[in-house]
Design a protein around this motif. Structure first.
Motif, PDB file in Angstrom:
ATOM      1  N   UNK A 181     -67.897  19.959  42.790  1.00 59.57           N
ATOM      2  CA  UNK A 181     -67.418  19.464  41.508  1.00 59.57           C
ATOM      3  C   UNK A 181     -65.989  19.970  41.368  1.00 59.57           C
ATOM      4  N   UNK A 182     -65.066  19.054  41.089  1.00 58.46           N
ATOM      5  CA  UNK A 182     -63.659  19.424  40.989  1.00 58.46           C
ATOM      6  C   UNK A 182     -63.252  19.560  39.530  1.00 58.46           C
ATOM      7  N   UNK A 183     -62.293  20.416  39.283  1.00 57.23           N
ATOM      8  CA  UNK A 183     -61.708  20.483  37.933  1.00 57.23           C
ATOM      9  C   UNK A 183     -60.749  19.319  37.812  1.00 57.23           C
ATOM     10  N   UNK A 191     -57.078  19.794  37.585  1.00 58.05           N
ATOM     11  CA  UNK A 191     -56.403  20.334  38.761  1.00 58.05           C
ATOM     12  C   UNK A 191     -56.250  19.328  39.885  1.00 58.05           C
ATOM     13  N   UNK A 248     -55.044   9.874  35.331  1.00 53.33           N
ATOM     14  CA  UNK A 248     -53.859  10.740  35.246  1.00 53.33           C
ATOM     15  C   UNK A 248     -53.142  10.649  33.896  1.00 53.33           C
ATOM     16  N   UNK A 291     -51.703  10.419  41.655  1.00 54.02           N
ATOM     17  CA  UNK A 291     -51.777  11.573  40.768  1.00 54.02           C
ATOM     18  C   UNK A 291     -52.005  12.866  41.535  1.00 54.02           C
ATOM     19  N   UNK A 323     -48.951  14.368  42.433  1.00 58.25           N
ATOM     20  CA  UNK A 323     -48.227  14.986  41.325  1.00 58.25           C
ATOM     21  C   UNK A 323     -48.660  16.435  41.148  1.00 58.25           C
ATOM     22  N   UNK A 324     -49.934  16.703  41.405  1.00 54.51           N
ATOM     23  CA  UNK A 324     -50.422  18.060  41.237  1.00 54.51           C
ATOM     24  C   UNK A 324     -50.279  18.871  42.516  1.00 54.51           C
ATOM     25  N   UNK A 346     -51.492  18.366  45.597  1.00 54.40           N
ATOM     26  CA  UNK A 346     -52.522  18.393  46.630  1.00 54.40           C
ATOM     27  C   UNK A 346     -51.963  17.707  47.874  1.00 54.40           C
ATOM     28  N   UNK A 381     -61.332  17.267  50.323  1.00 54.53           N
ATOM     29  CA  UNK A 381     -62.050  17.213  49.042  1.00 54.53           C
ATOM     30  C   UNK A 381     -62.790  15.896  48.894  1.00 54.53           C
ATOM     31  N   UNK A 423     -58.443  28.861  43.828  1.00 55.51           N
ATOM     32  CA  UNK A 423     -57.350  28.266  43.056  1.00 55.51           C
ATOM     33  C   UNK A 423     -57.867  27.453  41.860  1.00 55.51           C
ATOM     34  N   UNK A 424     -59.196  27.282  41.767  1.00 60.01           N
ATOM     35  CA  UNK A 424     -59.751  26.558  40.620  1.00 60.01           C
ATOM     36  C   UNK A 424     -59.768  25.050  40.783  1.00 60.01           C
ATOM     37  N   UNK A 425     -59.350  24.544  41.935  1.00 59.74           N
ATOM     38  CA  UNK A 425     -59.432  23.088  42.162  1.00 59.74           C
ATOM     39  C   UNK A 425     -60.903  22.695  42.301  1.00 59.74           C
ATOM     40  N   UNK A 426     -61.650  23.502  43.057  1.00 57.35           N
ATOM     41  CA  UNK A 426     -63.095  23.318  43.153  1.00 57.35           C
ATOM     42  C   UNK A 426     -63.744  24.157  42.057  1.00 57.35           C
ATOM     43  N   UNK A 446     -64.087  11.882  41.905  1.00 54.67           N
ATOM     44  CA  UNK A 446     -62.779  11.339  41.559  1.00 54.67           C
ATOM     45  C   UNK A 446     -62.207  10.690  42.801  1.00 54.67           C
ATOM     46  N   UNK A 447     -61.581   9.554  42.607  1.00 51.43           N
ATOM     47  CA  UNK A 447     -61.014   8.818  43.741  1.00 51.43           C
ATOM     48  C   UNK A 447     -59.681   9.455  44.114  1.00 51.43           C
ATOM     49  N   UNK A 448     -59.711  10.314  45.122  1.00 50.72           N
ATOM     50  CA  UNK A 448     -58.503  11.067  45.490  1.00 50.72           C
ATOM     51  C   UNK A 448     -57.656  10.324  46.508  1.00 50.72           C
ATOM     52  N   UNK A 487     -54.856   2.944  43.198  1.00 50.53           N
ATOM     53  CA  UNK A 487     -54.996   3.033  41.746  1.00 50.53           C
ATOM     54  C   UNK A 487     -54.570   1.734  41.119  1.00 50.53           C
TER      55      UNK A 487
END
Lengths: 157, 159
Positions: free
Chosen positions: A56-58, A61, A115, B2, B5-6, B8, B16, B54-57, B153-155, B159
């Motif tokens: 599960x991702x934040x 972030x 976003x 996006x 932008x962060x 990744x 991920x 790092x809090x991403x996961x 989330x579609x990484x 988009x």
């Protein structure tokens, strides 16, 4: 659930080791072999108790900073059709029917994470057009006060 | 995109994305995943540890269907005067059964979810929150039907 099953759920859900042999590590913690843990995991998956093994991702972030909860007022006889239709959009991550209240007539909820909020609004407009329902609100979150992982089978629980 | 932008990286997004699709109940799940991605197991383990720190996961492991193990949930909303939000949030968040709590743009401005082993337990928590905050403008909106839960989330996609 037996005490062993409860411990396994906690280890698998909340304390999963990032290690080469994670199921062996969990086995050591609960007193099972790696094979026994894997067999239980497969059984939990078959019973639907574990949806899957994943992350599960934040969302903030990973760039999905706009969090729009879209609430819809849907005629009861259309709920099944509209719920399924809205759920079919890939942009919709959650779609629930919920109870209403005297001053709260909205009965269908969809979550949209994007976003930017403009995108959320544009998607909500497209959803509205697709189901022909104009009575909806987009409630953006402006602050996260708490986000924690569910804790099962704790002392209180 | 996006994710860019962060900050990744392409490699992080691939990892991920594969992790979101899920890993297998096999003795060496991260080795299996690494093979699929053309990485070493050490690289995957290292990246996952870093992204978690790092809090991403937010969470890694089994995604549990809470209803299947007898838990029940609800969504609640309250009308809280803006200046009281920090104090009211403290009361709400003090319950470990509260999993999400957000300020949203509406007169019903504080929205939170409760996950507990029984409906009685949920009623007890709601009662305590009302009593401790004195706020009676309160919605309790339990789910009747779930049409979709998708946490991915579609990484990587368009988009």
């Amino acid at each position: 659930m037996t005490e062993l099953e409860q411990r396994l759920i906690t280890e698998l859900g909340n304390n999963f080791p990032i290690a080469s042999r994670p199921f062996a590590v969990i086995g050591e913690r609960v007193g099972l072999t790696e094979e026994e843990v894997l067999a239980r995991v497969k059984e939990f998956i078959a019973r639907g108790i574990i949806r899957r093994l994943s992350v599960a991702l934040r969302h903030q972030n990973v760039g999905f900073t706009a969090n729009g909860m879209v609430v819809w007022r849907v005629a009861p006889e259309r709920l099944e059709e509209v719920g399924k239709k809205l759920a079919s959009f890939p942009e919709v991550t959650h779609c629930y029917e919920r109870e209403t209240a005297p001053d709260w007539p909205y009965n269908l909820y969809t979550m949209i994470h994007r976003p930017h909020r403009e995108e959320c609004l544009a998607i909500a407009a497209r959803l509205s057009e697709a189901v022909g329902i104009k009575d909806y609100l987009v409630l953006f979150s402006t602050q996260e006060l708490k986000r924690s992982n569910p804790q099962y089978f704790t002392e209180r629980g | 995109m996006a994710a860019e932008e962060k900050g990744l990286s392409e490699a992080e997004r691939r990892l991920l994305s594969a992790m979101q699709d899920g890993f297998l109940p096999v003795p060496e799940p991260f080795k299996e995943l690494a093979d699929r991605l053309g990485l070493t197991e050490e690289e995957v383990l290292g990246e996952l540890r870093r992204l978690k720190a790092a809090g991403v996961i937010r969470r890694l492991g089994a995604i549990i269907d809470s209803r299947k193990i007898g838990y029940t949930g609800t969504l609640c909303a309250m009308k809280v005067p803006p200046e009281r939000i920090p104090e009211v949030a403290q009361v709400i968040n003090s319950f470990p059964e509260i999993t999400h709590n957000y300020v949203r743009e509406h007169t019903y401005n504080v929205w939170f979810t409760i996950l507990a082993p029984s409906a009685q337990e949920i009623d007890r928590i709601i009662g305590e929150i009302k009593e401790k905050t004195g706020i009676q403008d309160f919605l309790n909106l339990p789910a009747r039907r779930i049409f979709k839960i998708r946490v991915n989330f579609d990484l990587e996609g368009e988009r």
